[in-house]
Design an enzyme around this catalytic site. Sequence first.
Site, short mmCIF file in Angstrom:
data_model
loop_
_atom_site.label_atom_id
_atom_site.label_comp_id
_atom_site.label_asym_id
_atom_site.label_seq_id
_atom_site.Cartn_x
_atom_site.Cartn_y
_atom_site.Cartn_z
N ARG A 80 -12.20 34.34 78.97
CA ARG A 80 -12.99 35.10 78.24
C ARG A 80 -12.54 35.02 76.54
O ARG A 80 -13.30 34.77 75.83
CB ARG A 80 -13.29 36.62 78.35
N LYS A 182 -15.63 39.51 72.35
CA LYS A 182 -14.85 40.51 72.16
C LYS A 182 -14.20 40.31 70.85
O LYS A 182 -12.92 40.23 70.41
CB LYS A 182 -13.65 40.49 73.21
N GLU A 218 -25.07 48.44 76.48
CA GLU A 218 -23.73 48.95 77.22
C GLU A 218 -23.31 50.09 76.74
O GLU A 218 -23.99 50.62 75.78
CB GLU A 218 -22.76 47.82 77.09
#
Length: 337
Positions: A80, A182, A218
């Site tokens: 990720r 992220k 989210e």
Amino acid sequence: MPNLDWENLPFAYHKTDYNIRCYFKDGKWGKIEKSDSEYLQMHIAAGCLHYGQEAFEGMKAFCGKDGKIRIFRWEENAKRLNRSAEEIFMPEIPREIFKQAVFSAIELNKKFIPPYNSGASLYIRPLLIGSGAQLGLHPTKEYLFLVFVNPVGPYLLGFNPIDILIDRDRDRAAPLGVGHIKAGGNYAASFKSLIKAEKQGYHSVMFLDPKEKKYIDECGPANFFAIKGNTYITPKSKSILASITNKSLMRLSENMGMKVEQRKIRVEELAEFDEAGSCGTAAVISPIKKIVDNGTGKTYEFCKDGKPGPISTKLYNRLHAIQYGDEDDKFSWTTII
Ligand code: PLP
Ligand code: COI
């Protein structure tokens, strides 16, 4: 052993002995170095400082009853971070460098790994930043990969129900932006909503899809999931981070004989769910008690007896048992260091 109150550790910065650094210069990664300094020497024109060229990860290591240290799904975090890097033009970190940096950071700070049964764990924070001087708007040519570790207790209220505000006044991500990686900027972009929610007594904030504002995206730094009958339901969206915890909960749900749906979830559907929760590395699962929509004024309630729902509890217990080595790791999610 450091003199820490392991049972009451907050989720907050705590100094450890060493961090790991690796520099990318002249098109290649250098050697892995250890440092005992909490500070970086940084160029005043570093790309991360001005243009937000930065991404990070969050993962955990756990001490088991057997005294072994288990790290949870580190390869998923490695992949990720590289997906994040690719989106904002940073160099790929070779798997071996990621592994060596993370494992060394844990080993060098072994004494900070909270003991079994303390409810705490070792949070690992890998960070990739554009460190080269860059004034014109362009990716920098130099980067730093840094890993530090931090003993942590539960995030928010631990496995206790929380209240959430749906903030329709602001988005954390754009429809075709970088909400799915992220990158640090996404978190700064969420602060106004988070602080607003906290001032009103909520623990966290829920963002809707930034394009239509119809669907659940989210919950702050965590994915959303719901339980309806025997089904685990979680949002499918291009503007959310693919949570490794959520991926694990989906797998566990299937393994428990449940159906799993990853799809768009209309906000009004909240009224139909038996249980709701937010999930992530820091929080593991935060069961949700109440969600208030500041656009429609509607309130959705769960955990009516004040306790987390039975399926969320089962999922939490199983994930926890695998992470601490109490249950057989049949999915090969943990690596013993
Ligand atoms: N969504 C956001 C925006 C996050 O920051 C995080 C935390 O990492 C998550 C979801 C949960 O992801 P994971 O379970 O991989 O920690
Ligand atoms: C995590 O769960 O790993 C996170 O990134 C949460 C953090 C932003 C506090």
